[in-house]
Design an enzyme around this catalytic site. Structure first.
Site, PDB file in Angstrom:
ATOM      1  N   CYS A 516       0.592  -1.216   0.148  1.00  0.00           N
ATOM      2  CA  CYS A 516       0.036   0.055   0.049  1.00  0.00           C
ATOM      3  C   CYS A 516       0.929   1.263   0.050  1.00  0.00           C
ATOM      4  CB  CYS A 516      -0.858   0.200   1.188  1.00  0.00           C
ATOM      5  SG  CYS A 516       0.041  -0.019   2.770  1.00  0.00           S
ATOM      6  N   GLU A 559      -2.490   1.037  -4.149  1.00  0.00           N
ATOM      7  CA  GLU A 559      -2.076  -0.207  -3.921  1.00  0.00           C
ATOM      8  C   GLU A 559      -1.161  -0.465  -5.316  1.00  0.00           C
ATOM      9  OE1 GLU A 559      -2.470  -2.977  -0.462  1.00  0.00           O
ATOM     10  OE2 GLU A 559      -3.443  -1.368  -0.966  1.00  0.00           O
TER      11      GLU A 559
END
Length: 590
Positions: A516, A559
């Site tokens: 992330c 992400e």
């Protein structure tokens, strides 16, 4: 002859001293401040990690560092904070003159920083007197300032957001690719050919995957209880800035796009409770007050909501504390709360944690102990501490992308590193023969076992421990020829020992790295691809394909999933031999 000097009136001097004293008054209040027992550490080596330094200080030198802070304008010096003066003195004695990585450290007492809140207030007062006004205050409403802080792309069309994120990811991956170029001297012709094929990268970058939902997508939010600077009322929302910037005001969140309507209703219901309460919100300015945070977890499949209420105990008696809990239960047992979807209520006490002490656990007050949500047809129970992707719909895109990229087969074994509550591994389970999950948080492992049982999945096992400590023993449990590692670490990435074990376990043929925070992951990614050495004995992992997934619409975050494949062993051996020949030539020359 006397020098011509300006005589400053004594009352002006006293006023200036009072102002200075006010900036440091926080040090004498009841609460602990990391600024009170601080040292300045200089002479640090050029290359070091904060984790390395903490290990040196806390383990090797037996110091009790509570916090390490790197200043904005320095990389070769920093601040270390301690719990009391004795510990600070011990640290200075141990560190001053200590030789570390070829450098001699310098440690001395550091002055505490002035209270940023007091300093900002004084500056605002001076600006008012002088007729100055910040442009931001004059042109932006509180609502706009909050949106800028939480969803900075709020006024940008979604397609434009995706274009910008795709561009940023490509720029970051170009930096990673340049690192590969530097460390892979033997295969540069091959890298050049790939770069021509993949538009400047040595691996394929696929187009960004959209989030299926862009409004109200967050299934978990953590709110602060404070005071709204416009209404001067207790408010549950987000801070407009940090204490370090002199801001403690909290703004309401009803205008924010990424928060679900169910969550907004739950926030207002708790805000109503706080405003009627005899206990004021916690104040970070003087450590007074009680109500601190509210966490809301919202199942996107069932609509059920879990609340975790956080309270500073201060001087509350046990009897008063029990009364507060009873009031919370009554407030969230009403028809209004039921209609809002609140099915679970937890309460957590906040106290100052000492080094080595565990944080207090959330206490279940009413309703279900868990709520459930679903990804790719799998059901997952969610506890207060459980990690679960904040965008449920986009998590399906993320996990399916990882499955598709992995080239998984019926006889494959999956090693799910940093597995959390087992979401990724359980989604992979029906495509392979076995899944082993590794997770450091014991409660998460319990949830993972429960989730496997909930979905009637029998080919998954989960283990508690740090990846760098237990990875080798877990890998020893499988005799499969095709082992795929799935890595979804915290923001800081995997420990280098875990990377080393992955590199040295030749049975791992493919690796899917999910992050992330792509910028934070670059070191991990580079170490996976680094040429073989005495430490990294196994052949390197070569990046093959990457795909960004937009889990966080209206924000700058994205992400990233990257597929690595193990390089052919003969190529690695060739590089090893070339490296050894180079070292021999260097030795002969010396």
């Amino acid at each position: 002859m006397l020098e011509n000097t300006e005589v400053v009136p004594q009352n002006n001097v006293n006023q200036e001293n009072d102002k200075i004293d006010e900036e440091y008054a926080y040090l004498d209040r009841g609460g602990f401040s990391s600024e009170k027992f601080k040292i300045e550490l200089r002479g640090l080596p050029k290359f070091y990690g904060i984790a390395e330094l903490k290990k040196l200080m806390n383990q090797k030198l037996s110091l009790n560092t509570s916090k390490i802070k790197r200043p904005k304008n320095g990389s070769h010096w920093l601040y270390a904070c301690f719990q009391n003066d004795d510990e600070r003195t011990k640290a200075i004695t141990a560190l001053n003159g200590y030789s570390w990585k070829g450098k001699t450290l310098i440690a001395e007492v550091a002055k505490p920083a002035p209270d940023p809140l007091v300093r900002k207030r004084k500056q605002d007062e001076e600006d008012t007197v002088q007729g100055k006004k910040k442009k931001e205050d004059a042109t932006k409403s509180q609502e706009e300032r909050l949106k800028d802080a939480t969803i900075p792309y709020w006024n940008m069309p979604y397609e434009n957001q995706l274009t910008l994120k795709e561009k940023e990811i490509r720029h970051l991956l170009m930096k990673f690719d340049n690192e590969i170029w530097k460390i892979n001297k033997m295969n540069r012709d091959e890298l050049e050919a790939k770069r021509k094929l993949y538009n400047g990268l040595s691996f394929e970058l696929m187009g960004i995957r959209k989030s299926p939902v862009t409004e109200g997508y967050r299934n978990k939010c953590e709110f602060t209880v404070g005071v709204d600077e416009e209404t001067n009322l207790p408010t549950v929302g987000f801070r407009l800035g940090g204490y370090v910037t002199g801001t403690v005001a909290v703004a309401p969140i009803q205008s924010l796009y990424h928060i679900s309507e169910g969550t907004k209703k739950a926030v207002l219901l708790f805000e109503d409770f706080v405003r009627k309460s005899d206990l004021p919100p916690f104040s970070p300015a003087d450590y007074s007050g009680y109500w601190r945070y509210l966490t809301v977890r919202h199942s996107m499949s069932t609509g059920d909501i879990m609340l975790i209420v956080y309270l500073h105990l201060q001087d509350l008696s046990e009897e008063q504390l029990e009364s507060v809990k009873k009031q919370l239960i009554e407030h969230f047992s009403t028809e209004e709360a039921t209609a809002c979807g609140i099915k679970s209520l937890y309460f957590q006490q906040l106290t100052k944690r000492r080094i080595g002490e565990d944080t207090s656990k959330a206490e279940h007050l009413m309703g279900s102990t868990h709520i459930t949500d679903s990804i790719l047809g799998r059901q997952f129970r969610i506890s207060p501490e459980a990690f679960f992707q904040v965008n449920t719909a986009a998590a399906e895109i993320l996990y399916q992308s990882a499955i598709d990229m992995s080239d998984i087969k019926a006889d494959s074994t999956i090693i799910d590193i940093c597995c959390g509550t087992g979401t990724i591994g359980l989604c992979f389970a029906k495509h392979c023969s076995k899944v082993f999950g590794l997770e450091v948080v014991p409660e998460a492992v319990k949830d993972a076992h429960a989730n496997a049982k909930l979905n009637n999945i029998e080919n998954c096992d989960f283990f508690t421990g740090k990846a760098e400590d237990i990875l080798q023993s877990v890998l020893a449990r499988t005799t499969a020829d095709d082992i795929i590692a799935i890595v979804d670490p915290p923001r800081a990435g995997l420990h280098m020992r875990a990377i080393t074990q992955l590199r040295n376990t030749k049975k791992v043929k493919r690796l899917v790295y999910i992050t992330c925070s792509p910028a934070s992951a670059v070191k991990n990614l580079t170490d996976l691809a680094r040429q073989s050495s005495k430490t990294l004995r196994g052949a390197p992992f070569v990046p093959v394909r990457a795909v960004p997934v937009d889990m966080f619409p209206h924000t700058k975050h994205v992400e990233l999933v990257i597929l690595f494949e193990r390089e052919q062993e003969e190529v690695s051996i060739k590089e090893d031999n070339a490296h050894e020949v180079k070292e021999d030539i260097k030795s002969d020359a010396e």
